[in-house]
Design a protein around this motif. Structure first.
Motif, mmCIF file in Angstrom:
data_model
loop_
_atom_site.group_PDB
_atom_site.id
_atom_site.type_symbol
_atom_site.label_atom_id
_atom_site.label_comp_id
_atom_site.label_asym_id
_atom_site.label_seq_id
_atom_site.Cartn_x
_atom_site.Cartn_y
_atom_site.Cartn_z
ATOM 1 N N ASN A 107 0.807 -1.223 0.000
ATOM 2 C CA ASN A 107 0.000 0.000 0.000
ATOM 3 C C ASN A 107 0.843 1.278 0.000
ATOM 4 N N ASN A 108 2.134 1.125 -0.286
ATOM 5 C CA ASN A 108 3.035 2.287 -0.416
ATOM 6 C C ASN A 108 2.977 3.212 0.795
ATOM 7 N N CYS A 109 3.001 2.628 1.977
ATOM 8 C CA CYS A 109 2.965 3.428 3.206
ATOM 9 C C CYS A 109 4.339 4.052 3.465
ATOM 10 N N SER A 110 4.341 5.113 4.265
ATOM 11 C CA SER A 110 5.613 5.759 4.604
ATOM 12 C C SER A 110 5.795 5.923 6.106
#
Length: 400
Positions: A107-110
């Motif tokens: 989910n392309n979290c940061s």
């Protein structure tokens, strides 16, 4: 049987080197967001730090209580996308960690928000470590200073007043394949932000409120009586102990008392993160790994037995804690004050319906003892070094 001279010398030498080495590590404490309703401020902090997609690590119990609804609403308003991992088990497993890590990447979290008690905190920290170290397994990061790489930003929101995980450098992991429970320890695991919101602890069942409170007391006491205290850790442990003695029996009553317990847990976390714990935790971790015994419960039951094992070697610091805690110690010597302090711990347990013993199978005691000593020796700077026979003897006293 007393530990051998060689074992004592080896452990003390190792601990001495480590006391010097830790002075060169980063001990920056988390930025605090605290007070009633403070969890609602977190989304703006996340947004201000430039995070548009975060992983929220929690468990199904908290989701079922709708305790995260306010956080989710705030993240929506702030325009921060969130992905939820709620599969965390009471003793988070390697599978839990890998599942959370995969969601973060997919989910392309940061950033990561850890929401819950010690288990979601540990799961989130270990998942963040795997994200930072994709080529290292959890097992390879077991122990001290095995990560050594910047993690995604960690935001910690405790819902129990006990673990202190929101300010510690440790993540405790269970391996159901080997029935082991062990820690990853590295300053990079320390969250950057901690949210202390007493409103989040209101729905806790009494047995969790009590055992997590005793968990915090164990952190403060083990840190205080060890040989690696600094001025700062000693002060934090003293403040935590007094707060717990003043508030633990009434922690169900109002938000102010709950906030006091959250602060106590945080301070105890500061203390043991730098000064370490001891054999109470070493045994408790392995009961958790072997039987799934809740960590706070294990610590609460084990604490008085280990303190009694230390005897005169811990009498002076325990006597000081007895005075700090406000116990009636007039005319007593250190040994008597220490005994009174230990008896007060037993009294807390009785009043909060915490048992005196735990279910431990005779056949498992040798394995539990060996694994506990593998964790405790040579790292933990305890008042008195324990050998195998000592450990077996203490575990037998704990067992029903």
């Amino acid at each position: 049987m007393a530990a051998s001279m060689f074992l004592k010398m080896y452990c003390r030498a190792y601990q001495g080197v480590f006391r010097v080495a830790v002075n060169f590590l980063n001990w920056k404490e988390p930025e605090l967001v605290k007070g009633e309703g403070s969890v609602k401020k977190l989304p703006q902090v996340v947004k201000a730090n430039g995070h548009n997609s975060v992983l929220v690590v929690t468990d199904k119990g908290l989701m079922g209580l709708h305790l995260l609804d306010g956080l989710f609403e705030g993240l929506d308003k702030a325009g921060v996308k969130y992905t939820v991992y709620d599969g965390t088990q009471p003793n988070p497993t390697i599978d839990n960690i890998e599942e959370a890590r995969k969601l973060y990447i997919d989910n392309n979290c940061s950033a990561v928000i850890a929401f819950g008690g010690g288990s979601p905190m540990d799961c989130a920290k270990a998942a963040a470590a795997r994200i930072a170290r994709p080529n290292k397994t959890v097992q390879q990061m077991r122990g001290t200073l095995k990560i050594l790489k910047k993690l995604p930003t960690l935001y910690a929101v405790p819902t129990t007043a006990g673990t202190g995980s929101e300010t510690t450098i440790a993540a405790v992991v269970s391996d159901p394949r080997t029935h082991e429970k062990y820690a990853l320890q590295d300053p990079v695991l320390r969250p950057k932000y901690a949210v202390l919101d007493p409103e989040l602890t209101i729905g806790l069942p009494p047995h969790i409120t009590s055992t997590t409170g005793m968990d915090a007391l164990t952190h403060a006491v083990e840190a205080y009586i060890g040989h690696s205290n600094t001025k700062g850790t000693a002060e934090a442990a003293e403040k935590a102990t007094r707060l717990i003695f003043d508030n633990i029996l009434t922690a169900y009553e109002d938000l102010k008392v709950r906030e006091n317990m959250l602060v106590a847990s945080y301070l105890a976390g500061i203390a043991f993160t730098r000064a370490y714990v001891g054999y109470v935790h070493a045994i408790a971790h392995n009961l958790g790994g072997m039987y799934g015994t809740p960590h706070g419960l294990a610590n609460a039951v084990i604490l008085p037995y280990v303190l009694e094992y230390y005897g005169s070697t811990a009498a002076a610091p325990l006597a000081k804690l007895a005075d700090i805690a406000g116990l009636e110690t007039n005319g007593m010597n250190d040994a008597q004050k220490a005994a009174l302090f230990i008896e007060k711990i037993k009294e807390f347990n009785r009043k909060m319906n915490i048992p005196e013993h735990l279910e431990i199978l005779e056949k498992d005691i040798p394995t539990i003892a060996k694994r506990a000593l593998r964790e405790g020796n040579p790292l933990y700077p305890v008042p008195k070094i324990m050998d195998y026979d000592d450990c077996v003897s203490v575990i037998k006293r704990i067992a029903k």
